[in-house]
Design an enzyme around this catalytic site. Structure first.
Site, PDB file in Angstrom:
ATOM      1  CE  LYS A 257      -0.388  -0.181   4.980  1.00 30.58           C
ATOM      2  NZ  LYS A 257      -0.883  -1.017   6.077  1.00 30.58           N
TER       3      LYS A 257
ATOM      4  NE  ARG B 201      -6.664   1.154  11.235  1.00 29.27           N
ATOM      5  CZ  ARG B 201      -5.463   0.942  10.720  1.00 29.27           C
ATOM      6  NH1 ARG B 201      -4.574   1.905  10.737  1.00 29.27           N
ATOM      7  NH2 ARG B 201      -5.124  -0.208  10.197  1.00 29.27           N
TER       8      ARG B 201
ATOM      9  CE1 TYR C 215      13.416  31.567   4.500  1.00 32.74           C
ATOM     10  CE2 TYR C 215      13.680  29.216   4.162  1.00 32.74           C
ATOM     11  CZ  TYR C 215      13.426  30.481   3.661  1.00 32.74           C
ATOM     12  OH  TYR C 215      13.188  30.654   2.326  1.00 32.74           O
TER      13      TYR C 215
ATOM     14  CG  MET D 206      10.164  23.981  -0.856  1.00 28.08           C
ATOM     15  SD  MET D 206       9.195  25.117  -1.850  1.00 28.08           S
ATOM     16  CE  MET D 206       8.035  25.734  -0.652  1.00 28.08           C
TER      17      MET D 206
HETATM   18  C1  LIG Z   1      -0.261  -1.917   6.712  1.00 29.95           C
HETATM   19  C2  LIG Z   1      -0.882  -3.163   7.166  1.00 29.95           C
HETATM   20  C3  LIG Z   1      -0.098  -4.277   7.476  1.00 29.95           C
HETATM   21  C4  LIG Z   1       1.409  -4.238   7.459  1.00 29.95           C
HETATM   22  O1  LIG Z   1       1.915  -3.513   8.552  1.00 29.95           O
HETATM   23  P1  LIG Z   1       3.496  -3.362   8.757  1.00 29.95           P
HETATM   24  O2  LIG Z   1       3.644  -2.733  10.072  1.00 29.95           O
HETATM   25  O3  LIG Z   1       3.997  -2.488   7.670  1.00 29.95           O
HETATM   26  O4  LIG Z   1       4.053  -4.730   8.655  1.00 29.95           O
HETATM   27  C5  LIG Z   1      -0.751  -5.444   7.782  1.00 29.95           C
HETATM   28  N1  LIG Z   1      -2.101  -5.507   7.828  1.00 29.95           N
HETATM   29  C6  LIG Z   1      -2.876  -4.439   7.572  1.00 29.95           C
HETATM   30  C7  LIG Z   1      -4.356  -4.567   7.655  1.00 29.95           C
HETATM   31  C8  LIG Z   1      -2.300  -3.238   7.239  1.00 29.95           C
HETATM   32  O5  LIG Z   1      -3.063  -2.171   6.987  1.00 29.95           O
END
Ligand SMILES: *Cc1c(COP(=O)(O)O)cnc(C)c1O
Length: 362
Positions: free
Chosen positions: A35, A129, A259, A307
């Protein structure tokens, strides 16, 4: 001039990490989490290097389409699932699987008249969540089994909130065993593979490995365990983020740099100016003193990150010249170290690299 900043992706490190993570959960199936554009490494680059995985996990249907366009045929799981009949059609067309985490999704699967898809049932065991609360799992499971939109075995899954804390007697460390117990109780007697473990759980909680592990960060060589780097677990960083010095200036004692003039030269000294800033995704909140490597040797940020530019304390590096390489993170300077200095985590840094940075595969 072109900006000399690059993110080099080490595909051999990705392959190494895949084997290293597999070895920690021998015999389990492995879903590689790609992801957020492969944690910022590039979705196609990461997924192709991790082609030895048994499946891929992505956040959105568009990412599943990119996995297919790259020629990969493994199962792809869309973590957010679907929220319309149109989404379901897209999942079918891609041969993708979906997480079901909400009652409205059960209805869509019951009402659809297209071909069925494979699903993973997400259970909220304490993270609060996404997912069904334990008391609703049996009903959701029964409805999925009966729904005409569902085929194949239903994977039972949950996600840990604190698996990076390995000490089961600490406040957060006790949460993982509690989530494991809640998961076991909610799924007792239900048929189907189990999937619980993210990277930290793969590394620190062998009881959680189940049938499918779901590592993300560890595959990119990153540790999520505070105070430890991926290397401590035999992992290799998959990204080197580097640039060059644009200038080396002599600054007199007492002169203030950058800055808001936050940094004052304690003596007459050389200050390097590197072509990297928060516009490239380098964290603006990295304070003076955060390490960088100039010509492979340790140096430190002086003043505020801006930046496009960063100023570097070059005391002890009198030979440094414009054009010399500056490593922001990579094998010799763990991204975890930079993240800690900036008050964030390594994932946020690799995900945050911006579009103007050139990506190179090595
Ligand atoms: C991102 C995610 C993982 C992986 O988590 P890591 O800490 O990167 O290994 C596994 N399961 C779900 C549902 C996730 O959203």
């Amino acid at each position: 001039m072109a900006r000399p900043i690059t993110a080099t992706i080490h595909t051999d490190a990705l392959r190494h990490n895949l084997q290293a993570v597999r070895a920690r959960a021998d015999g389990r199936r492995l879903m590689a989490m790609v992801k957020a554009d492969g944690y910022g490494h590039g979705l196609e680059t990461a997924a192709l290097a991790l082609a030895g995985a048994d499946a891929f996990g992505v956040a959105a249907i568009e990412d599943a389409a990119r996995i297919r366009a790259a020629g990969l045929r493994q199962p792809v799981l869309v973590l957010s699932g679907f929220d319309s009949a149109d989404d379901l059609d897209q999942l079918r067309a891609l041969g993708a699987e979906a997480i079901v985490h909400h009652a409205a999704q059960l209805e869509l699967l019951e009402q659809t008249d297209g071909p069925p898809i494979r699903v993973w049932l997400k259970i909220d065991t304490g993270m609060h969540r996404l997912g069904f609360p334990p008391g609703q799992v049996r009903e959701a499971y029964a409805r999925l089994r009966a729904a005409r939109g569902v085929t194949g075995e239903i994977v039972l899954m949950t996600h840990f909130a604190s698996s990076d804390e390995f000490d089961a007697h600490s406040r957060n460390g006790a949460q993982t065993p509690a989530q494991l117990r809640a998961f076991a109780a909610a799924t007792e007697g239900l048929e189907g593979p189990r999937s619980l473990a993210n990277s930290a759980a793969v590394l620190g909680w062998p009881d959680s490995h189940g049938d499918w592990i779901r590592p993300g960060g560890a595959l990119y060589g990153m540790s999520v365990v505070a105070g430890r780097t991926g290397a401590a677990f035999g992992l290799r960083p998959a990204m080197t983020f580097e640039t060059r010095l644009l200038a080396v200036n002599r600054v007199a004692k007492g002169e203030r740099i950058g800055y808001s003039a936050t940094w004052e030269a304690p003596e007459d000294m050389p200050v390097g100016v590197a072509a990297v800033g928060y516009g490239d995704g380098y964290p603006r909140l990295a304070p003076a003193g955060t390490p960088v490597l100039v010509n492979g040797r340790p140096a430190a940020i002086a003043g505020r990150v801006s930046m496009d530019l960063m100023t570097i304390d070059l005391r002890g590096q009198s030979a440094a010249r414009a054009g010399d390489p500056v490593v922001l993170w990579g094998e010799a300077l763990p991204v975890e170290t930079v993240a800690e200095a900036a008050g964030t985590i390594s994932y946020a840094l690799t995900c945050g690299i911006t579009r103007r940075v050139r990506f190179v595969n090595a």
